[in-house]
Design an enzyme around this catalytic site. Structure first.
Site, PDB file in Angstrom:
ATOM      1  N   GLU A 174       0.969  -1.300   0.027  1.00  0.00           N
ATOM      2  CA  GLU A 174       0.143   0.042   0.197  1.00  0.00           C
ATOM      3  C   GLU A 174       0.902   1.175  -0.131  1.00  0.00           C
ATOM      4  O   GLU A 174       0.690   1.969   0.742  1.00  0.00           O
ATOM      5  CB  GLU A 174      -1.029  -0.031   1.419  1.00  0.00           C
TER       6      GLU A 174
ATOM      7  N   GLU B  36      -5.620  -8.313  -0.470  1.00  0.00           N
ATOM      8  CA  GLU B  36      -6.295  -7.986   1.121  1.00  0.00           C
ATOM      9  C   GLU B  36      -7.603  -7.644   0.594  1.00  0.00           C
ATOM     10  O   GLU B  36      -8.131  -6.779  -0.168  1.00  0.00           O
ATOM     11  CB  GLU B  36      -5.805  -6.741   1.777  1.00  0.00           C
TER      12      GLU B  36
END
Ligand code: AHR
Length: 498
Positions: free
Chosen positions: A172, A291
């Site tokens: 991320e 995720e």
């Protein structure tokens, strides 16, 4: 309500990559310490791994587990988790404001992964660190010997390389919360140069570039374009992360979440293909949804948590029946996009927004979301088939038209089994008529259901079997037609045998 589904044996979306049933273990909360590892636990094996937890994980047949983060990886020094345990440093962990004892690191995790019959998707730190540490870690894990880091592994007791084939280039990096977050241009360059070094060491590995951490982050779209323009030649997948919440306590909107998931997946594939076209490349970048899950129940508890504890309870969502319905819909979305989604990780596996919960020193049990994940992993292997449906729609609070039926179908050529997954998102019973074309004669093995529960019903240590599936669904087959009764708000797995 009446609904129809048309299935044709020849209308194949794609072979399903079993890695879409992956999961994730981060050094966060009690995922590692108190989750998979607890040397003092009555079921702990000689390495300190909880065998009660391993048993549940093996039931799920998880093909790949992402490790060690997550946000954690962006501040992690992998060397801290190697060598004699008593010499390993305790450090401040800045992503989640805890103290990391480093009693588990890659040495232990690869051993645990073998016991769990799973592969590792390893992430490198592209936050506080960069290409140099990434190449050292890869040398430690995958190079046979005769060099500094490979021999360090051997000295630590691991003669054979770990042979980890799948690697995430950071985590991320688009998120302002990330340790040493980057712009798309900065990240794209680092991902390119890190990938170049890593593939020089081991050309067999596959690399995942960080895509967007959500569909709603303002940089979405442009991020993927710039990152891929920079590192296209060295990476194999682009990631996307997607979490869903019901903080508004609005079932109609919550269960519509899979429509957004579908949009996200299709949009990322389109951007990846536009870069492919611009580059005149023959290579297709596929998707790693590394995720995804429901995440919101633990928000208040997390906000109130004292910092700098060792393995405190963090992100411990207790899931309800309604969450299981959405997780079922998200799994079906992955299946319907099996042509582009080749890996996916339900986040996470134990204690932290997870299908499996534990008590320190006590029980381990399956949350509600465990079951759709179990069913998809067990029966969702083979070929994903196109699903042509017609059904009623409901109007969500925000005015969206949402089909009451969500479905996916899988044909397994080896076992000659057809599995239809279906969620009825409405409060009325639904009769589903499926036309079956090209499968030969089929008969019903079973129709598994999760139905009739209060939408807020949960499992807990005292009542671990409050919400569980039953083999009590009604499906009949007559010639080329199956008729199934889908209860209001229900998860259904209709298993037919050829
Ligand atoms: O899974 C929990 C966290 O969610 C991960 O650490 C991070 O990557 C994401 O924001």
């Amino acid at each position: 309500m009446q609904a129809t589904l048309h299935l044709y044996r020849e209308n194949v979306i794609s072979e399903i990559d079993k890695r879409i049933y992956g999961s994730f273990i981060e050094h966060l909360g009690r995922a590692v310490y108190g989750g998979i590892y607890e040397p003092e636990h009555p079921t702990a094996d000689d390495e300190g791994f909880r065998e009660d937890v391993l048993k549940l994980i093996k039931e799920l047949d998880v093909p790949i587990v992402r490790y060690p983060g997550g946000n954690f990886v962006s501040g992690y020094n992998w060397e801290d988790g190697t060598g004699p345990k008593e010499k390993r440093p305790r450090k401040l962990e800045l992503a989640w404001k805890t103290i990391e004892t480093n009693q588990v690191g890659i040495d232990e995790f690869q051993s645990w992964a073998k016991k769990a019959n799973t592969d590792i998707m390893m992430a490198v730190n592209l936050g506080t660190r960069g290409p140099d540490e990434a190449r050292n870690l890869l040398e430690y894990c995958n190079f046979p010997g005769g060099t500094y880091y490979a021999d360090m592994r051997r000295k630590n007791g691991f003669e054979e390389p770990f042979n980890i084939k799948t690697w995430c280039l950071g985590n991320e990096m688009d998120g302002p919360w990330q340790i040493c977050a980057k712009t798309a241009q900065e990240y794209g360059r680092i991902a390119c140069e890190t990938g170049k070094l890593m593939k020089t060491i081991d050309p067999e590995i596959e690399l995942v570039a960080c895509g967007s951490s959500s569909l709603t982050i303002p940089t979405f779209g442009e991020w993927e374009r710039v990152v891929l323009e920079n590192c296209y030649d060295y990476v194999d997948y682009i990631s996307l992360h997607s979490y869903y919440n019901n903080t508004a306590d609005d079932t109609s909107e919550f269960l519509a979440g899979s429509l957004d998931f579908d949009t996200f997946i299709k949009s990322v594939a389109a951007i990846a293909d536009s870069v492919k076209a611009k580059k005149h490349s023959n290579k297709t970048i596929n998707l790693s949804v590394d995720e995804w899950n429901v995440w919101y129940h633990s928000n208040d508890a997390d906000a109130a948590l004292e910092p700098w504890q060792i393995a405190p309870p963090q992100l411990e969502d207790i899931y309800n029946f309604q969450d299981a319905l959405l997780v079922g819909c998200l799994l079906m979305t992955l299946l319907r996009n099996a042509d582009r989604v080749k890996m996916a990780c339900i986040a996470q596996l134990v204690n932290v927004i997870a299908p499996i919960m534990t008590e320190n020193g006590g029980a381990a049990w399956a949350q509600t979301i465990f079951y759709p994940y179990l069913h998809a992993s067990r029966y969702g292997r083979g070929l994903s088939l196109e699903v042509k449906t017609s059904c009623d729609c409901y109007t969500s609070t925000s005015g969206r038209s949402v089909p009451c039926l969500e479905t996916a179908a899988v044909w397994n050529e080896e076992s000659k089994e057809l599995t239809i997954f279906a969620v009825n998102k409405c409060d009325q019973p639904m009769q589903l008529t499926t036309s079956l074309n090209g499968f030969g004669s089929l008969s019903v093995i079973e129709h598994l259901t999760m139905a009739g529960y209060d939408l807020k019903a949960e499992n807990n240590a005292e009542h671990p079997n409050n919400v569980v599936p039953h083999s009590d669904g009604k499906t009949t087959v007559d010639g080329n037609e199956a008729v199934s009764e889908l209860a209001p708000y229900s998860w259904n797995v209709i298993r037919l045998k050829g």
